[in-house]
Design an enzyme around this catalytic site. Structure first.
Site, PDB file in Angstrom:
ATOM      1  N   SER A 166      -8.239   5.034   4.580  1.00 26.03           N
ATOM      2  CA  SER A 166      -7.923   6.219   3.786  1.00 26.03           C
ATOM      3  C   SER A 166      -8.251   6.056   2.300  1.00 26.03           C
ATOM      4  O   SER A 166      -8.537   7.029   1.627  1.00 26.03           O
ATOM      5  CB  SER A 166      -6.449   6.587   3.940  1.00 26.03           C
ATOM      6  OG  SER A 166      -5.647   5.528   3.470  1.00 26.03           O
TER       7      SER A 166
ATOM      8  N   ASP B  69       3.076   5.154  -2.959  1.00 27.59           N
ATOM      9  CA  ASP B  69       3.547   4.339  -1.847  1.00 27.59           C
ATOM     10  C   ASP B  69       3.015   2.912  -1.917  1.00 27.59           C
ATOM     11  O   ASP B  69       3.019   2.196  -0.940  1.00 27.59           O
ATOM     12  CB  ASP B  69       3.145   4.982  -0.520  1.00 27.59           C
ATOM     13  CG  ASP B  69       1.634   5.261  -0.455  1.00 27.59           C
ATOM     14  OD1 ASP B  69       0.906   4.815  -1.373  1.00 27.59           O
ATOM     15  OD2 ASP B  69       1.189   5.921   0.484  1.00 27.59           O
TER      16      ASP B  69
ATOM     17  N   HIS C 237      -1.841   4.184  -1.708  1.00 29.95           N
ATOM     18  CA  HIS C 237      -2.814   5.227  -2.042  1.00 29.95           C
ATOM     19  C   HIS C 237      -2.844   5.450  -3.554  1.00 29.95           C
ATOM     20  O   HIS C 237      -1.933   6.048  -4.115  1.00 29.95           O
ATOM     21  CB  HIS C 237      -2.456   6.529  -1.322  1.00 29.95           C
ATOM     22  CG  HIS C 237      -2.589   6.402   0.163  1.00 29.95           C
ATOM     23  ND1 HIS C 237      -1.505   6.176   0.996  1.00 29.95           N
ATOM     24  CD2 HIS C 237      -3.677   6.440   0.977  1.00 29.95           C
ATOM     25  CE1 HIS C 237      -1.928   6.096   2.253  1.00 29.95           C
ATOM     26  NE2 HIS C 237      -3.236   6.249   2.280  1.00 29.95           N
TER      27      HIS C 237
END
Lengths: 217, 217, 217, 217, 217, 217, 217, 217
Positions: free
Chosen positions: F15, F191, F194
């Site tokens: 991601s 978090d 990210h």
């Protein structure tokens, strides 16, 4: 009342029948029967004759012509095994000739209409206890109107096939006729085809009268 | 038929009446009357008695109690100047006592209910040609059910006020009672309050019978 | 070509004019003129007469009657200070009499229509260089149709007021008439009111011919 | 007028042609022809020549190059069996060389463009009564602009193929050229490619003039 | 590095600055600074000079001209009390003259532009430690292009005002110029105005170089 | 600058790489490269070295572990035939061990991680001109943190494999380490995984420094 | 069980309390209490002690600091007239110092926090039967973590104020501490702040134990 | 506590179990376990017994009857290889008999229910360490209610099968019974089937008590 305890009553047709019914079932809870005359018929049957336990199924699909009914007849009629079958088809067969006049592939002319409908009715008549044919209609009181004239001819075909095959017949055009003496077409259907609640009640009452429904029971 | 040519028939109530009617008007084209019994009543009036030209208006609002009707009575009833006024209220007044038992601010107990409804009816009775009171209902056939018992008491209040003020009375609980002998409550309303189409037809027929509607006209 | 360099050309009317134009401006980029005849007129003016630099503004609002135009005339016409003003109104004034016959508050009868339109035209005539009146229309070729008859009377009022006030006059009903000889009404408008692209081109061409637009320039 | 009664006129191309047409049909009611020049052409044909009954079909797909046309030619052209075929392709073939210069897989260089287009035209020419080639365009008046120069070369290819195959030829770049003398490119297309309504009217008029359309008929 | 510990750096401008920043704050977490050069500048400042603790605020609003900045200057600049103020405005002032040439109310001509910008800069110059003016730009390498010529004149105004008021100046047109030698305008901005990430990096680097940012720190 | 004219630079990962890139292409216009470090790298390469014409492709997919890379390696790496290949994987391999500790099927332990990554690198090394390995990271400055400790071990694996296979190595954990001295982890990643734009700039700069990018060129 | 029959129990706080509760009421049917610990507490109270008839109200608002509570205290606490008041606040007061370190306006430092909370508690203590203070928390087991250290200090303030004002105290940090010995922080909260269902159960149990709830009743 | 370290606990059932769980996994982060009793059970297990590392999986699907469980048993139970299996099914089997009484295809009568459930339990019993059967329930305290009577019979079947196969049994009807003495059914479930959070806590507590969960641990 011609309906008997525990019978299954299946309607098939076009957008007038469909009215946002659930797909593919067309029966069940939460508006599965749509918002039109099928739902009204069911509502009146369950509320006035709850002891009969009539199972109503709606297999209308918007935009359908008799050509489409032919394609899905096995799946949506024969396999459903109804006791009563109600068919109202032909509006789009005619309408496309007038609103999309140059796309001739979309037109279902009267010969094809008659042959196909007769074939479906003949094949199915012995499989069901009762078969009801409802004429297609056009909510226009001018009988000289070109599209009205064509629709009337398709209606005549329906009447003929009903007679040949011992079907109940609902003359929906005649039912609208009575009210069109008082109300302009635009008060019953925005586009002279898709009825308001009042228009669907006209269809509902025409159907229920034919099958012996007693409002005052 | 008690309705006369050109009369305005206004319904006020809670979600049973509302049924997604248009706001704020509650009349007009394209489903403005909602999807419930008001729409069915209108559909039958326009299709069977089109010559009367009855103007139907829906002023139901979901969640309303008689307290809310009091707050909007001037705007939604008096200013509308109807010939006929139909009131069905009380379900939420009772229901909140049972589904939100600890939020007592939301409960409308029977004294407040009676006093408010009587005041509204008395003040309005002479302004309208006819006033119809419909009892609140609970679609449960067990008369010992706690909520049903309370609802019945509110229904008694409605009957009393109807009698005091020369109103037509529709006993909706009695109308449901007949069908509940055959169908379980869950077949008429998911939550025993919001009717299926069959449930709305029960209300429709109860209302129309009272005002002399003739299905076979 | 009657339009002159740098002029502002403002259209006002109902949904036929509106066609999802940007609100409140009704001019600018990205479809601000909507999808109907106003956009077509603008497209042809800019592409054929770019050197004139005509500024086109769309102030149509769906559902409007002449009563609504009266209410917003100061804001949407006078303050805009156009050189050319084009008015097409009356369809809803008539239509509501036919599709919502019992809600008489919504009807604008012919006297009110005539008086209001005359007042607006008179007051404004000297403020603008040219004033164009377009008749309302009903896409139905049966001249005996009840709604068509009423619409024709409103059209006559427009013609009269145009004559009295030295306005340009576009007879839209006549323009549709030519095409209705070939195409059924349903091919030009689903509901006989809201035109297809072909219908909007009929309006476009009727307007442009009147103001001396030269396609072959 | 070169179009004859009952003919089918099919447009194929990229986003300029597509303009949100219905998929996969590209014909029918309710905006099925999209919002661009194809819809304008259809609107003018139906409104001015309704008696010809021309069937217009839109097979444009956004982002297409001649390579994509090649892939779907059988399905979208041959099987459709049109009388008239109109092809406008090449903008994306060129554009990707300039806005995504490093992704060479996406570029269709002039040799491939010429060979593919010639092959498609040759194979199809005898199947249709008339074949119209429209040059690709770039709404930029600076002829020295790098992308404009390339686009002009692709336009030359189109002119050559049109001549070789007895096609009608629409020089869209020339049509835009006239208006670009008056209006800056940004007033005709946000990105110099996707036209405003005025830009689409330029394409419409260029096409209609070529086929003998008479505005004043 | 000219920025000092704990300073507040405020950007104001149009859509190039805005880039979907949060409204009304224009600072904070989760993309509050938008997706354009302001976010890139902030990202590089926080990652390379975290010890400085620079607070970056984005007050760009899409579509703004210097006229809009004037209207919101008190609220969005003065009350914010920044240490550094960065202004990039003028693109829409020019663009509307070219893409909406007939709506003259929307044009901000060079005199108004110059007077307004000078007034704002003069009034604010002493309130901030540093004031940075960025020229408006047009991503077009043809210096003879009409819109580019106008934009260059507005850029000259910015340079003049910067000089008069002891401002830092960023010549954004010059920064794009370097890259336009290699890349066609379409690779840096779809519409020659709204930059790709590469275009925003050009602005970012131009700004950071001017304030002494050291990539290799 | 180690990149050479016309090379294709492909990023693959999870991601952090993905960042809403277009699927399946991962290259092209309109944000196709996503919103993270890949887009920043591309923006800086195109703006500073436009003459090199580097083609950047993003093949990151959110949630991927090295096990997923293995499954799509043929499709997304080999068939793409890149000149440069950049791999950053391992964060989810570790993270699932900590945030979903009981779903062991989702964990990729260090042996599988090492074996799989080594296999992929070995097989591919000779197919590409340069191969860059970026360590996975955890934005937490406490080196005793359990998840940080595990991530560091996976980072060691990456360093070992890079050395064995003559790859360029980006120690992303070390790059974050510098900034974490000044900023709390929460300011760089909600978090700790990210990154904010600042966090993505750290990755961007770490990568670009390694390949010899010159900001001041 | 310290709660008594018919009491009203009001929770106020930030997003941990809010959890998508209904606005503005924060009580009633259909998830009005949100999805977090308040809903769990209510569910357990109603299921285990239905005879007490406890009315639970949720007045949490995401993002709130003690400064926000101060602003809405009159409306959301005093006017609600609760018997029990539960306050958990401070997480955002601290968090913004770490995730938005340069936007100092958003920070609520410990002095303001202490003074405001003490003022609110003192003023309200005598109005309610019981007042419960829950410490803010940070789901991180490293006591040397900078943000954890600050949060612990805010927790100390809460403990002090609880003691001064005879409040019940819930040490939420201690409750999380027990579970953090087994589970990594990431398994209890994605961002170490917003708990999973397991995290909300920790808060639920900590609260219920303090008020004498008996699971085995 | 009967659960042992590292065990997998799988729930299967209908909408009461489903509650918007993730599909197809039914485990993982971010609400994958849904919003009902399964999520509550998991939350309490992880928060009170984190050291056991119980893996909870939710395989409920709304609307399912035992017939549906049979169809997906191999996929959703056997292949999952759980240590503990919890089954709650039968509500829809009964409900359709009452809310859709005429659609008999949808009814699962008691013989089919018993045979199918017994077959599934028998086949699976030896594959799992523990098997828990939860009776279906109807939140109605009137034991004479028709649907309640039927549901009780299905509950008896569950009890019998539990006994035959050495399963743990949860009598959910009995658990609701206790609370229904105090609260009206409408306060626990809008439709007497889908529980409020309080209703789900009743199920949660009933399950946890049976497996030896210690709240005060």
């Amino acid at each position: 009342m011609k309906l008997e305890k525990g019978q299954k009553l299946l309607f098939i047709g076009d957008s007038i029948t469909d009215c946002e019914r659930s797909k593919p079932d067309g029966e069940g809870l939460f508006g599965a029967l749509g918002k039109g005359y099928v739902s009204y018929v069911d509502g009146l049957l369950q509320s006035v004759y709850p002891e009969l336990g009539i199972r109503v199924v709606n297999k209308g699909i918007s935009g359908n012509t008799v050509r489409n009914l032919h394609d899905r007849w096995e799946e949506d009629v024969i396999k459903q095994n109804p006791d009563w079958l109600v068919v109202m088809i032909g509006i789009n067969d005619v309408w496309r000739q007038y609103d999309a006049p140059f796309i001739k592939d979309w037109h279902v002319y009267i010969d094809e209409y008659e042959n196909t409908l007769r074939k479906l009715v003949k094949e199915t008549r012995t499989n069901v206890k009762s078969l009801v044919l409802m004429t297609p209609f056009f909510i226009e009181d001018n009988e000289q109107d070109r599209m009205r004239q064509t629709m009337d001819k398709y209606g005549e075909v329906v009447k003929l096939i009903a007679k040949e095959n011992d079907c109940l017949l609902i003359d929906t055009q005649a039912a609208f006729h009575v009210v069109l003496k008082e109300l302009y077409s635009g008060a019953l259907a925005w586009d002279r085809v898709h009825p308001t609640p009042a228009g669907h009640m006209i269809l509902t009452r025409a159907f229920l009268k034919e099958i012996g429904f007693d409002w005052n029971k």
